[in-house]
Write a protein that holds these residues in place. Structure first.
Motif, PDB file in Angstrom:
ATOM      1  N   LYS A 196       6.648  -0.259   7.385  1.00  0.00           N
ATOM      2  CA  LYS A 196       6.623   1.018   6.672  1.00  0.00           C
ATOM      3  C   LYS A 196       8.025   1.349   6.203  1.00  0.00           C
ATOM      4  O   LYS A 196       8.956   1.387   6.999  1.00  0.00           O
ATOM      5  CB  LYS A 196       6.123   2.154   7.571  1.00  0.00           C
ATOM      6  CG  LYS A 196       4.652   2.149   7.793  1.00  0.00           C
ATOM      7  CD  LYS A 196       4.214   3.414   8.526  1.00  0.00           C
ATOM      8  CE  LYS A 196       2.708   3.415   8.691  1.00  0.00           C
ATOM      9  NZ  LYS A 196       2.221   4.677   9.226  1.00  0.00           N
TER      10      LYS A 196
ATOM     11  N   ARG B 264      -0.848  13.413   5.809  1.00  0.00           N
ATOM     12  CA  ARG B 264      -1.301  12.227   5.070  1.00  0.00           C
ATOM     13  C   ARG B 264      -2.550  12.569   4.284  1.00  0.00           C
ATOM     14  O   ARG B 264      -3.556  12.992   4.843  1.00  0.00           O
ATOM     15  CB  ARG B 264      -1.565  11.089   6.038  1.00  0.00           C
ATOM     16  CG  ARG B 264      -1.887   9.811   5.335  1.00  0.00           C
ATOM     17  CD  ARG B 264      -1.938   8.656   6.310  1.00  0.00           C
ATOM     18  NE  ARG B 264      -2.855   7.682   5.773  1.00  0.00           N
ATOM     19  CZ  ARG B 264      -3.739   7.020   6.465  1.00  0.00           C
ATOM     20  NH1 ARG B 264      -3.810   7.172   7.760  1.00  0.00           N
ATOM     21  NH2 ARG B 264      -4.532   6.172   5.891  1.00  0.00           N
TER      22      ARG B 264
ATOM     23  N   GLU C 244       1.190   5.312   0.861  1.00  0.00           N
ATOM     24  CA  GLU C 244       0.594   6.439   1.578  1.00  0.00           C
ATOM     25  C   GLU C 244       1.176   7.697   0.966  1.00  0.00           C
ATOM     26  O   GLU C 244       2.398   7.820   0.839  1.00  0.00           O
ATOM     27  CB  GLU C 244       0.934   6.399   3.068  1.00  0.00           C
ATOM     28  CG  GLU C 244       0.135   5.413   3.859  1.00  0.00           C
ATOM     29  CD  GLU C 244       0.347   5.572   5.370  1.00  0.00           C
ATOM     30  OE1 GLU C 244       1.274   6.293   5.804  1.00  0.00           O
ATOM     31  OE2 GLU C 244      -0.427   4.957   6.108  1.00  0.00           O
TER      32      GLU C 244
ATOM     33  N   THR D 211      -4.317   6.844   0.855  1.00  0.00           N
ATOM     34  CA  THR D 211      -3.609   5.582   0.681  1.00  0.00           C
ATOM     35  C   THR D 211      -4.221   4.867  -0.507  1.00  0.00           C
ATOM     36  O   THR D 211      -5.384   5.108  -0.853  1.00  0.00           O
ATOM     37  CB  THR D 211      -3.720   4.676   1.922  1.00  0.00           C
ATOM     38  OG1 THR D 211      -5.100   4.365   2.134  1.00  0.00           O
ATOM     39  CG2 THR D 211      -3.144   5.323   3.144  1.00  0.00           C
TER      40      THR D 211
ATOM     41  N   GLN E 171       5.719   3.349   1.223  1.00  0.00           N
ATOM     42  CA  GLN E 171       4.905   2.147   1.029  1.00  0.00           C
ATOM     43  C   GLN E 171       4.952   1.272   2.272  1.00  0.00           C
ATOM     44  O   GLN E 171       5.930   1.281   3.017  1.00  0.00           O
ATOM     45  CB  GLN E 171       5.295   1.392  -0.229  1.00  0.00           C
ATOM     46  CG  GLN E 171       6.632   0.714  -0.239  1.00  0.00           C
ATOM     47  CD  GLN E 171       6.855  -0.031  -1.553  1.00  0.00           C
ATOM     48  OE1 GLN E 171       5.946  -0.639  -2.106  1.00  0.00           O
ATOM     49  NE2 GLN E 171       8.074   0.019  -2.045  1.00  0.00           N
TER      50      GLN E 171
ATOM     51  N   VAL F  76       0.868  -1.179   0.000  1.00  0.00           N
ATOM     52  CA  VAL F  76       0.000   0.000   0.000  1.00  0.00           C
ATOM     53  C   VAL F  76       0.902   1.224   0.000  1.00  0.00           C
ATOM     54  O   VAL F  76       1.919   1.246   0.692  1.00  0.00           O
ATOM     55  CB  VAL F  76      -0.898   0.013   1.267  1.00  0.00           C
ATOM     56  CG1 VAL F  76      -1.681   1.301   1.391  1.00  0.00           C
ATOM     57  CG2 VAL F  76      -1.842  -1.179   1.257  1.00  0.00           C
TER      58      VAL F  76
END
Length: 167
Positions: free
Chosen positions: A125, A89, A82, A92, A118, A80
């Motif tokens: 992370k 943020r 972000e 996502t 990612q 995923v």
């Protein structure tokens, strides 16, 4: 953060398939918590604490008159991304199997900094990409028509206009 994954062997596909992500099975002190496995098979536990690399971003064109831009790039499939806009943020999005992602991002100002990280399947992370500066041109283009004596024509003025286009 410690991430433990448990895999079961699928005899049909002859592949190891994730049974469950055991971040739920490990408490903050890294003690295994109890759980149940509901069927008999071959199992293996894998400790994944390897951080993913930052995604690779494609060049972003400065949008003219638009409030959104596509942040595109590549990363680990099934991870995923972000997206952070000005260190906040923004959104996502999953990275599909082909590894390419395309995330629309709203630009809140004329000058915006975007960075992306990612998160892999184990929940690790990775580091941020370098900041990408995007300058949004919000001024519409203008066209001044000049008279024969190089004076700007005002609304209502009459003039003969000709133009020549080149390829």
């Amino acid at each position: 953060e410690i991430n433990l994954q448990i895999f079961t062997f699928d005899h049909t596909t002859e592949l190891w398939e994730p049974l469950l992500i055991a971040a739920r099975l490990v408490d903050p002190d890294a003690n295994l918590l109890s759980g149940q496995i509901t069927h008999f098979s071959h199992f293996v536990g894998v400790l994944d604490n390897v951080l993913p690399d930052p995604p690779k971003l494609f060049a972003v064109r400065s949008p003219v008159g638009l409030e959104t831009v596509s942040i595109r790039g590549t990363g680990e499939h099934d991870a995923v991304v972000e997206v952070f806009v000005n260190d906040i943020r923004s959104c996502t999005a999953p990275i599909p199997v082909d590894g390419f992602f395309d995330v629309p991002v709203r630009l809140p100002q004329t000058f915006t900094r975007v960075k992306v990280l990612q998160i892999d399947q184990a929940g690790n992370k990775g580091p941020f990409t370098a900041d990408t500066a995007i300058e949004r041109d919000i001024q519409p283009p203008t066209l001044n028509l000049l008279s024969k004596d190089d004076q700007i024509l005002d609304a209502g003025d009459e003039a003969n206009v000709s133009y020549q286009s080149s390829e």
